[in-house]
Scaffold this motif. Sequence first.
Motif, short mmCIF file in Angstrom:
data_model
loop_
_atom_site.label_atom_id
_atom_site.label_comp_id
_atom_site.label_asym_id
_atom_site.label_seq_id
_atom_site.Cartn_x
_atom_site.Cartn_y
_atom_site.Cartn_z
N ARG A 1 0.77 -1.23 0.00
CA ARG A 1 0.00 0.00 0.00
C ARG A 1 0.80 1.28 0.00
NH1 ARG A 1 -4.17 -2.10 4.49
NH2 ARG A 1 -2.29 -1.80 5.73
N LEU A 2 2.09 1.20 0.32
CA LEU A 2 2.92 2.40 0.39
C LEU A 2 4.28 2.13 -0.24
CD1 LEU A 2 2.49 3.54 4.12
CD2 LEU A 2 1.71 4.80 2.11
N PRO A 3 4.87 3.15 -0.89
CA PRO A 3 6.26 2.95 -1.30
C PRO A 3 7.14 2.91 -0.06
CG PRO A 3 5.53 5.19 -1.83
CD PRO A 3 4.34 4.48 -1.26
N GLU B 1 14.07 3.74 -8.24
CA GLU B 1 12.68 3.38 -7.96
C GLU B 1 12.47 1.93 -8.36
OE1 GLU B 1 9.91 6.84 -8.80
OE2 GLU B 1 11.62 7.46 -10.02
N PHE C 1 10.27 -1.51 -8.59
CA PHE C 1 8.87 -1.93 -8.69
C PHE C 1 8.78 -3.45 -8.80
CE2 PHE C 1 8.51 2.50 -9.93
CZ PHE C 1 7.30 2.87 -9.38
N HIS D 1 7.10 -1.92 -3.89
CA HIS D 1 7.49 -0.65 -4.49
C HIS D 1 8.41 0.04 -3.49
CE1 HIS D 1 6.18 3.74 -5.66
NE2 HIS D 1 7.42 3.49 -6.00
N ARG E 1 6.44 15.42 -19.43
CA ARG E 1 6.72 15.04 -18.05
C ARG E 1 8.15 15.39 -17.64
NH1 ARG E 1 7.09 9.96 -17.86
NH2 ARG E 1 6.60 9.55 -15.69
N ILE F 1 7.21 7.89 5.70
CA ILE F 1 6.37 8.09 4.53
C ILE F 1 7.14 8.92 3.50
CG2 ILE F 1 4.13 8.95 3.74
CD1 ILE F 1 3.88 6.71 5.78
N LEU F 2 7.10 8.49 2.24
CA LEU F 2 7.86 9.17 1.19
C LEU F 2 7.08 10.35 0.62
CD1 LEU F 2 10.47 9.06 -0.54
CD2 LEU F 2 9.15 7.78 -2.23
N ARG G 1 2.49 13.45 -0.71
CA ARG G 1 2.90 12.07 -0.62
C ARG G 1 3.16 11.44 -1.99
NH1 ARG G 1 0.45 7.46 0.98
NH2 ARG G 1 -1.70 8.17 0.75
N VAL G 2 4.07 10.47 -2.06
CA VAL G 2 4.20 9.60 -3.23
C VAL G 2 3.32 8.39 -2.97
CG1 VAL G 2 5.79 8.28 -4.69
CG2 VAL G 2 6.57 10.39 -3.58
N LEU G 3 2.47 8.06 -3.94
CA LEU G 3 1.54 6.95 -3.75
C LEU G 3 2.17 5.61 -4.12
CD1 LEU G 3 -1.71 8.51 -5.23
CD2 LEU G 3 -0.92 8.48 -2.85
N TYR G 4 1.55 4.55 -3.64
CA TYR G 4 1.99 3.21 -4.03
C TYR G 4 1.88 3.07 -5.55
CZ TYR G 4 2.36 -1.80 -4.46
OH TYR G 4 2.77 -3.06 -4.83
N GLY G 5 2.95 2.63 -6.19
CA GLY G 5 2.95 2.40 -7.63
C GLY G 5 3.20 3.64 -8.47
N GLU G 6 3.40 4.78 -7.81
CA GLU G 6 3.55 6.04 -8.54
C GLU G 6 5.04 6.40 -8.68
OE1 GLU G 6 1.26 10.32 -8.25
OE2 GLU G 6 2.22 9.60 -6.41
N LEU G 7 5.44 6.87 -9.85
CA LEU G 7 6.80 7.36 -10.02
C LEU G 7 6.96 8.71 -9.33
CD1 LEU G 7 7.22 6.47 -13.80
CD2 LEU G 7 8.61 5.54 -11.92
N VAL G 8 8.15 8.98 -8.82
CA VAL G 8 8.42 10.25 -8.16
C VAL G 8 8.11 11.42 -9.10
CG1 VAL G 8 10.32 11.71 -7.32
CG2 VAL G 8 10.09 9.35 -6.50
N ARG G 9 8.50 11.27 -10.38
CA ARG G 9 8.21 12.30 -11.37
C ARG G 9 6.70 12.58 -11.48
NH1 ARG G 9 11.00 14.38 -15.41
NH2 ARG G 9 12.75 13.01 -14.98
N ASP G 10 5.90 11.52 -11.44
CA ASP G 10 4.45 11.69 -11.55
C ASP G 10 3.86 12.28 -10.27
OD1 ASP G 10 4.26 10.78 -14.19
OD2 ASP G 10 4.30 8.70 -13.52
N LEU H 1 11.85 14.20 -0.95
CA LEU H 1 12.81 14.49 -2.01
C LEU H 1 12.46 15.88 -2.55
CD1 LEU H 1 12.45 11.08 -3.91
CD2 LEU H 1 13.92 11.63 -1.95
#
Lengths: 178, 178, 178, 178
Positions: B23-25, B103, B105, B119, C39, D26-27, D65-74, D123
């Motif tokens: 659920r969290l990175p 990163e 995955f 992740h 992006r 938490i990231l 926050r950075v979400l689970y599965g999300e790239l830092v860029r996104d 970051l």
Amino acid sequence: MTDTTDTRTGWLSDFELEQSRERLPILYVDAIPVRVDSRGEVSHVGLLLRVMPDGSISRALVSGRVLYGELVRDALLRHIEKDLGPLALPRVPASPQPFTIAEYFPDPTVTGFHDPRQHAVSLAYVVPVDGECAPSASALDLVWATPPEAAGVSMSAEMTGGQDRLLRLALGHLGLLP
Amino acid sequence: MTDTTDTRTGWLSDFELEQSRERLPILYVDAIPVRVDSRGEVSHVGLLLRVMPDGSISRALVSGRVLYGELVRDALLRHIEKDLGPLALPRVPASPQPFTIAEYFPDPTVTGFHDPRQHAVSLAYVVPVDGECAPSASALDLVWATPPEAAGVSMSAEMTGGQDRLLRLALGHLGLLP
Amino acid sequence: MTDTTDTRTGWLSDFELEQSRERLPILYVDAIPVRVDSRGEVSHVGLLLRVMPDGSISRALVSGRVLYGELVRDALLRHIEKDLGPLALPRVPASPQPFTIAEYFPDPTVTGFHDPRQHAVSLAYVVPVDGECAPSASALDLVWATPPEAAGVSMSAEMTGGQDRLLRLALGHLGLLP
Amino acid sequence: MTDTTDTRTGWLSDFELEQSRERLPILYVDAIPVRVDSRGEVSHVGLLLRVMPDGSISRALVSGRVLYGELVRDALLRHIEKDLGPLALPRVPASPQPFTIAEYFPDPTVTGFHDPRQHAVSLAYVVPVDGECAPSASALDLVWATPPEAAGVSMSAEMTGGQDRLLRLALGHLGLLP
């Protein structure tokens, strides 16, 4: 910044160096010497007391010219030894990337970095030193300031040519700016 | 990357960690241990031989989780001690800026950095080590490779999860990529 | 690297520049022009085809001297305009920190960065360009390569003086090294 | 820092997020939005006015926050759009390397970066924005300050949680600290 001890430059007379300074940007290195604790965190910043190009007495960083044929790494080591003595045991960073560059101009209004003698571009590095430091050559004294002391206004007031700003940029890079 | 020796995480059971990972990175650190010579130049890169999350045996960097309440600097020190032993004398960089982030995955096609369990986002640092290193805990062995060896294809073939790429990014940061 | 279009240096004759080159390290900038998507991710790297100091024809980066009295930022803009034309719309990085420095020597064995004419130290930056690029001045052609193409061996084979290595260091900094 | 608009996190209930926050760092990402001129130099820094986790009203950076599965860029793009609106045209840096990291703790004395809700590691990136910015979502207002204004004490007095310090670190990275 001083070149009086650049004894390896015999082939470039003072007159010739003077001429080049009027026609080319001169490459410099600036080193911010620091003491680190066992966790790698900076505990103190080393500041020299010395006579500046404009004749004033000022707190200053380790600074000097890169010679023809000399590697930047070796220029850093040479100037640290010149200013802190041969037992300083500097740990020049493994990466060649400077944390910033400082562009010094004869006109103090261009960038805020000021050198009355020349247009100089300096590569700036933070260099932990492990050994015994003794001010040598042109330096009159050496003090170790904590990061808050180094960032304070009283220290800034004793620095000229924009070196107080370069010191704050170094503290920022270290995450130690208050 | 392994958490088997994170003994301080008693309050987060394996089951709970498993749930959070979905659920969290998860925040990681990667350390590239290096030997430097007296001029600060990297002479060797340290590579562990160990069992990876996917069960394979692989060359690997020092890597691990940042715990709740733990500083990134302390996580680096803890994982280096865990993998290289208590006498490694690591010199964690004074600046908090990582040279890159990786990163990871569960899907290996997203970034090329692959961790089947989670992740994870890793902060990557080059860390000179001065002392005696002995592979400990989960590491089976430790070799010191010269930069050209470390950048070579035979070394890459023995690394998984994209850590060979992270190693090349580190060599690039050091200016040592052939 | 070429200085043939440095028309502002009238006060430094070719003879005088030749003399200085034998006595001082010369300050350069290297720019790696890139196309980025919405992006911010690099899609292509720009490579010039041009005649090198040693007479060979080679793929090359944007490169040139910093003039007396010129800011590094302005030198970057001038050389990008010189090589990519006036409509390139370069986005010079806001931070003055180069991603690396390259030390070019007449002796190719010192660092691997080679310039037969001089000892030059170059500050290297990645510069996104948004506009239309047309090779101008000394450049014969311009190609846009994807990061994997740019990192490939066939591209390296067409580059001299160590600029293929500088390109790989840039790709590493961008996290795009395969 | 706020998560109220993280609508993609439906699968992680507020209760579950609360639990994870007590057990894992938490990231986060922090973005310092800037306006740059045609030479790439920063002319203004964007500061939000918003309600902080501790209930105070404060000047603040873009953060989340950075979400689970999300790239830092996104994550950067998402939070910039959330706070500055969909027409901001952010230019997220091509390199993944943050200029620094900020470690936020519930205890404000650990690092000076303070988040009463959690241990978060952020970051930090400087992000030029070219388009029209309109404060949206939780932000009440947006002002553009010149670098000297942004570094001034009156601005600092309006920022909490250590974000004034992060702003100064960004100005230092840009060479714009007075």
